[in-house]
Each structure stands twice: as structure tokens, then as C-alpha cells.
Motif scaffolding. Structure first.
Motif, PDB file in Angstrom:
ATOM      1  N   ASN A  38      53.207  55.675  49.055  1.00 22.71           N
ATOM      2  CA  ASN A  38      53.102  56.413  47.744  1.00 22.71           C
ATOM      3  C   ASN A  38      51.865  56.296  47.233  1.00 22.71           C
ATOM      4  OD1 ASN A  38      55.718  57.397  48.143  1.00 22.71           O
ATOM      5  ND2 ASN A  38      56.715  55.812  46.775  1.00 22.71           N
ATOM      6  N   TYR A  39      51.404  55.218  46.944  1.00 22.17           N
ATOM      7  CA  TYR A  39      49.962  55.267  46.289  1.00 22.17           C
ATOM      8  C   TYR A  39      48.942  55.909  46.866  1.00 22.17           C
ATOM      9  CZ  TYR A  39      45.744  52.917  44.862  1.00 22.17           C
ATOM     10  OH  TYR A  39      44.475  52.557  44.474  1.00 22.17           O
ATOM     11  N   VAL A  40      48.882  55.947  48.191  1.00 21.28           N
ATOM     12  CA  VAL A  40      48.046  56.903  48.850  1.00 21.28           C
ATOM     13  C   VAL A  40      48.165  58.271  48.533  1.00 21.28           C
ATOM     14  CG1 VAL A  40      47.227  58.125  51.050  1.00 21.28           C
ATOM     15  CG2 VAL A  40      47.585  55.420  50.884  1.00 21.28           C
ATOM     16  N   ALA A  41      49.297  58.852  48.270  1.00 18.30           N
ATOM     17  CA  ALA A  41      49.665  60.006  47.753  1.00 18.30           C
ATOM     18  C   ALA A  41      49.544  60.247  46.420  1.00 18.30           C
ATOM     19  CB  ALA A  41      50.931  60.642  48.004  1.00 18.30           C
ATOM     20  N   GLU A  42      49.646  59.288  45.388  1.00 10.22           N
ATOM     21  CA  GLU A  42      49.764  59.719  44.047  1.00 10.22           C
ATOM     22  C   GLU A  42      48.658  58.749  43.350  1.00 10.22           C
ATOM     23  OE1 GLU A  42      53.538  59.547  42.578  1.00 10.22           O
ATOM     24  OE2 GLU A  42      54.442  60.249  44.149  1.00 10.22           O
ATOM     25  N   GLU A  44      48.872  56.013  41.822  1.00  8.79           N
ATOM     26  CA  GLU A  44      49.537  55.223  40.909  1.00  8.79           C
ATOM     27  C   GLU A  44      49.429  53.786  40.997  1.00  8.79           C
ATOM     28  OE1 GLU A  44      50.822  55.753  37.884  1.00  8.79           O
ATOM     29  OE2 GLU A  44      50.384  58.105  38.136  1.00  8.79           O
ATOM     30  N   PRO A  45      48.761  52.920  40.126  1.00  6.32           N
ATOM     31  CA  PRO A  45      48.689  51.655  40.756  1.00  6.32           C
ATOM     32  C   PRO A  45      49.780  50.642  40.531  1.00  6.32           C
ATOM     33  CG  PRO A  45      47.189  52.195  38.864  1.00  6.32           C
ATOM     34  CD  PRO A  45      47.862  53.375  39.044  1.00  6.32           C
ATOM     35  N   ILE A  46      51.068  51.136  39.803  1.00  5.16           N
ATOM     36  CA  ILE A  46      52.183  50.482  39.889  1.00  5.16           C
ATOM     37  C   ILE A  46      52.927  50.400  41.480  1.00  5.16           C
ATOM     38  CG2 ILE A  46      53.736  52.479  39.308  1.00  5.16           C
ATOM     39  CD1 ILE A  46      54.242  48.846  38.423  1.00  5.16           C
ATOM     40  N   TYR A  47      52.513  51.362  42.059  1.00 10.21           N
ATOM     41  CA  TYR A  47      52.976  51.386  43.467  1.00 10.21           C
ATOM     42  C   TYR A  47      52.318  50.048  44.186  1.00 10.21           C
ATOM     43  CZ  TYR A  47      55.068  56.021  42.893  1.00 10.21           C
ATOM     44  OH  TYR A  47      55.674  57.269  42.391  1.00 10.21           O
ATOM     45  N   ILE A  48      51.018  50.017  44.001  1.00 11.53           N
ATOM     46  CA  ILE A  48      50.525  49.016  44.834  1.00 11.53           C
ATOM     47  C   ILE A  48      50.686  47.489  44.552  1.00 11.53           C
ATOM     48  CG2 ILE A  48      48.115  48.811  43.826  1.00 11.53           C
ATOM     49  CD1 ILE A  48      48.593  49.541  47.332  1.00 11.53           C
ATOM     50  N   TRP A  49      50.903  47.574  42.918  1.00 13.47           N
ATOM     51  CA  TRP A  49      51.105  45.860  42.711  1.00 13.47           C
ATOM     52  C   TRP A  49      52.582  45.674  43.063  1.00 13.47           C
ATOM     53  CZ3 TRP A  49      47.894  43.191  41.468  1.00 13.47           C
ATOM     54  CH2 TRP A  49      46.641  43.510  40.584  1.00 13.47           C
ATOM     55  N   VAL A  50      53.695  46.705  43.281  1.00 13.78           N
ATOM     56  CA  VAL A  50      55.011  46.368  43.475  1.00 13.78           C
ATOM     57  C   VAL A  50      54.813  45.892  44.999  1.00 13.78           C
ATOM     58  CG1 VAL A  50      57.283  47.020  43.939  1.00 13.78           C
ATOM     59  CG2 VAL A  50      56.200  47.766  41.814  1.00 13.78           C
ATOM     60  N   ALA A  51      54.293  46.846  45.659  1.00 11.09           N
ATOM     61  CA  ALA A  51      53.843  46.415  47.535  1.00 11.09           C
ATOM     62  C   ALA A  51      53.153  45.080  47.386  1.00 11.09           C
ATOM     63  CB  ALA A  51      53.015  47.633  47.827  1.00 11.09           C
ATOM     64  N   LEU A 162      40.772  41.677  44.861  1.00 10.74           N
ATOM     65  CA  LEU A 162      39.751  43.114  44.796  1.00 10.74           C
ATOM     66  C   LEU A 162      40.407  44.175  44.093  1.00 10.74           C
ATOM     67  CD1 LEU A 162      38.804  43.019  48.452  1.00 10.74           C
ATOM     68  CD2 LEU A 162      37.487  42.226  46.449  1.00 10.74           C
ATOM     69  N   PHE A 163      41.696  44.292  44.186  1.00 12.36           N
ATOM     70  CA  PHE A 163      42.273  45.678  43.445  1.00 12.36           C
ATOM     71  C   PHE A 163      42.283  45.543  41.965  1.00 12.36           C
ATOM     72  CE2 PHE A 163      45.965  48.092  41.853  1.00 12.36           C
ATOM     73  CZ  PHE A 163      45.583  49.238  42.288  1.00 12.36           C
ATOM     74  N   SER A 164      42.454  44.074  41.413  1.00 11.55           N
ATOM     75  CA  SER A 164      42.398  43.712  40.166  1.00 11.55           C
ATOM     76  C   SER A 164      41.017  43.933  39.465  1.00 11.55           C
ATOM     77  CB  SER A 164      43.061  42.304  39.746  1.00 11.55           C
ATOM     78  OG  SER A 164      41.964  41.287  40.226  1.00 11.55           O
ATOM     79  N   MET A 165      40.013  43.619  40.254  1.00 12.07           N
ATOM     80  CA  MET A 165      38.674  43.799  39.803  1.00 12.07           C
ATOM     81  C   MET A 165      37.972  45.346  40.177  1.00 12.07           C
ATOM     82  SD  MET A 165      37.369  40.542  41.606  1.00 12.07           S
ATOM     83  CE  MET A 165      35.536  40.480  41.334  1.00 12.07           C
ATOM     84  N   ASP A 166      38.952  46.180  40.646  1.00 13.44           N
ATOM     85  CA  ASP A 166      38.593  47.507  40.882  1.00 13.44           C
ATOM     86  C   ASP A 166      37.236  47.522  42.029  1.00 13.44           C
ATOM     87  OD1 ASP A 166      38.751  50.337  40.749  1.00 13.44           O
ATOM     88  OD2 ASP A 166      37.385  50.674  39.422  1.00 13.44           O
ATOM     89  N   ARG A 167      37.547  46.727  42.906  1.00 14.03           N
ATOM     90  CA  ARG A 167      36.685  46.742  44.074  1.00 14.03           C
ATOM     91  C   ARG A 167      37.402  47.078  45.426  1.00 14.03           C
ATOM     92  NH1 ARG A 167      31.945  43.804  43.816  1.00 14.03           N
ATOM     93  NH2 ARG A 167      31.519  45.186  45.627  1.00 14.03           N
ATOM     94  N   VAL A 168      37.943  48.388  45.225  1.00 14.10           N
ATOM     95  CA  VAL A 168      38.551  49.038  46.447  1.00 14.10           C
ATOM     96  C   VAL A 168      38.143  50.454  46.403  1.00 14.10           C
ATOM     97  CG1 VAL A 168      40.659  47.481  46.520  1.00 14.10           C
ATOM     98  CG2 VAL A 168      40.607  49.477  45.020  1.00 14.10           C
ATOM     99  N   HIS A 169      38.524  51.030  47.778  1.00 18.62           N
ATOM    100  CA  HIS A 169      37.907  52.309  47.717  1.00 18.62           C
ATOM    101  C   HIS A 169      36.443  52.805  47.952  1.00 18.62           C
ATOM    102  CE1 HIS A 169      42.349  53.342  47.266  1.00 18.62           C
ATOM    103  NE2 HIS A 169      42.416  52.971  46.178  1.00 18.62           N
ATOM    104  N   GLU A 170      35.977  53.516  47.009  1.00 13.26           N
ATOM    105  CA  GLU A 170      34.712  53.716  47.173  1.00 13.26           C
ATOM    106  C   GLU A 170      33.771  52.458  46.788  1.00 13.26           C
ATOM    107  OE1 GLU A 170      36.737  55.578  45.607  1.00 13.26           O
ATOM    108  OE2 GLU A 170      36.867  57.509  47.034  1.00 13.26           O
ATOM    109  N   GLN A 171      34.385  51.518  45.994  1.00 19.59           N
ATOM    110  CA  GLN A 171      33.724  50.368  45.477  1.00 19.59           C
ATOM    111  C   GLN A 171      33.984  49.264  46.542  1.00 19.59           C
ATOM    112  OE1 GLN A 171      35.232  52.620  43.063  1.00 19.59           O
ATOM    113  NE2 GLN A 171      33.627  53.655  42.871  1.00 19.59           N
ATOM    114  N   LEU A 172      34.653  49.368  47.466  1.00 16.50           N
ATOM    115  CA  LEU A 172      35.103  48.344  48.236  1.00 16.50           C
ATOM    116  C   LEU A 172      34.277  47.284  48.518  1.00 16.50           C
ATOM    117  CD1 LEU A 172      37.719  47.619  50.018  1.00 16.50           C
ATOM    118  CD2 LEU A 172      36.871  48.706  51.863  1.00 16.50           C
TER     119      LEU A 172
END
Length: 208
Positions: A38-42, A44-51, A162-172
Motif C-alpha cells: 500500500n505504501y509503495v502505491a500511495e 502514505e507514511p501511516i502504512y509503513i509505520w504500521v508495517a 532512517l524513515f524517521s530521518m527521511d533518509r529513504v528513497h532518493e535520500q537513502l
């Protein structure tokens, strides 16, 4: 004269209470995977936090099922296999999907993720085969060969930070390097190291 039919194996009737807790482990891992999708598609951070949160819950179920089985002194014929299959989902596939969802999407990264899952499956298969010979006179396994697959939650914790620091995706974190025709994210090596530690024949971890 007709051949005698083998007795019917009733799956639900064979389940012990601990097995339902094991299935809760698998359910937590499966939901985590679906939320990553769901997170990949949308995005939405809530999806990944619950994951993220579902995987420690899976670990709690993994610990609790053994505790319940010992407390009730009741093991089902399916218990050991259920436990291994649930662990593959929650501590093998789910952490790999999490890494993919957060930026490890190149072909080299995919190879690292597949290697990690394959090591986790191999680790659990080896444990099931060797548990008897590693047991003491009370039937308790004395140590693990290789790191237990739930140690993959350390990777989950790393990605949570890393997700909380926004060091994912292009900023991985650690960026990407060009390796042949494809980009490679050095962060995917944590999966290679974790998988290799699981299948190690020299690492011996005392079992609590």
C-alpha cells in the motif's frame, strides 16, 4: 475387497493453543507486507509505520507460542513446521519487502533481498533437521547454529530510524553507486550480512 481408507486428519482439531499464536505471528507478517505494498502505491507514511509496528508484534507471538506450549505441555504435530513457516513470512519476506518499499529497488538490491530470504529459509530448514541432535538430555536445544531469523528485526529497526530521518528513497542512507549496468545501494549489504550470519556453520548462539 476395498482398501481401507486412512483416518482423516482434522487440521483444526489438531491445533493447540500455541499454534493459533503462531498463526498470529504469520498474520502480523502478512499484514506488514500488504501495508508495504500500500505504501509503495500511495506513499502514505501511516502504512509503513504500521508495517514497522507489526513485526515486533510478530516477534512477541513467536516468543509466546513456545511459552504457551511449555506451560500447557501440549504440542501439536504441526507446531514446529507452523513456527518455521510463520518465521519465514514475518522475519524473512516482510523485512525484505520493507527494504524494497523504502528504496532498495535496483536489480543488485533485489539480488541481495532474495539472497537474504533464501538464507532465512535455509536457516530454518537446517534447524528443523538438526534440532534433535543439538538437544540435551531434557530435549532442549542448547544453541543455535547461525543467528536466529528474528535477528532480522535489527534491519527493521535500522529502516525505522532512517524513515524517521527521511533518509529513504532518493535520500537513502549511503546513497547509490553504479555497478555495471545498474545502480547498487550499499545499504542492501546489511541483508547480505544478516543472511550470511543465519546460515553460518561456525556461529553458535546459546539458546535461552
Amino acid at each position: 475387497m476395498s482398501a481401507e481408507r486412512p483416518p482423516h486428519f482434522s487440521m483444526l482439531r489438531s491445533f493447540a493453543l500455541a499454534d493459533f499464536v503462531t498463526l498470529a505471528n504469520a498474520a502480523s507478517g502478512t499484514l506488514s507486507i500488504l501495508l508495504c505494498l500500500n505504501y509503495v502505491a500511495e506513499r502514505e507514511p501511516i502504512y509503513i509505520w504500521v508495517a514497522f509496528g507489526l513485526l515486533p508484534l510478530a516477534l512477541a507471538c513467536d516468543v509466546l507460542d513456545g511459552t504457551i506450549a511449555r506451560w500447557r505441555r501440549k504440542h501439536s504435530p504441526l507446531g514446529a513446521d507452523l513456527d518455521s513457516l510463520a518465521d519465514v513470512v514475518s522475519f524473512g519476506v516482510a523485512p525484505a519487502v520493507l527494504g524494497y518499499a523504502l528504496g532498495l529497488r535496483g536489480p543488485w538490491d533485489a539480488a541481495a533481498l532474495v539472497y537474504f530470504v533464501a538464507c532465512g529459509i535455509s536457516r530454518l530448514a537446517r534447524y528443523n533437521v538438526t534440532a534433535a541432535e543439538l538437544s540435551d538430555e531434557r530435549g532442549k536445544v542448547r544453541y543455535y547454529e547461525g543467528t536466529p531469523i528474528p535477528t532480522s528485526l535489527l534491519i527493521v529497526l535500522l529502516f525505522g530510524v532512517l524513515f524517521s530521518m527521511d533518509r529513504v528513497h532518493e535520500q537513502l542512507w549511503l546513497g547509490a553507486i553504479q555497478l555495471g549496468p545498474w545502480a547498487f545501494h550499499p545499504l542492501s549489504l546489511v541483508y547480505v550480512v544478516s543472511g550470511s550470519a543465519m546460515v553460518s556453520g561456525t556461529l553458535r548462539i546459546p539458546k535461552p
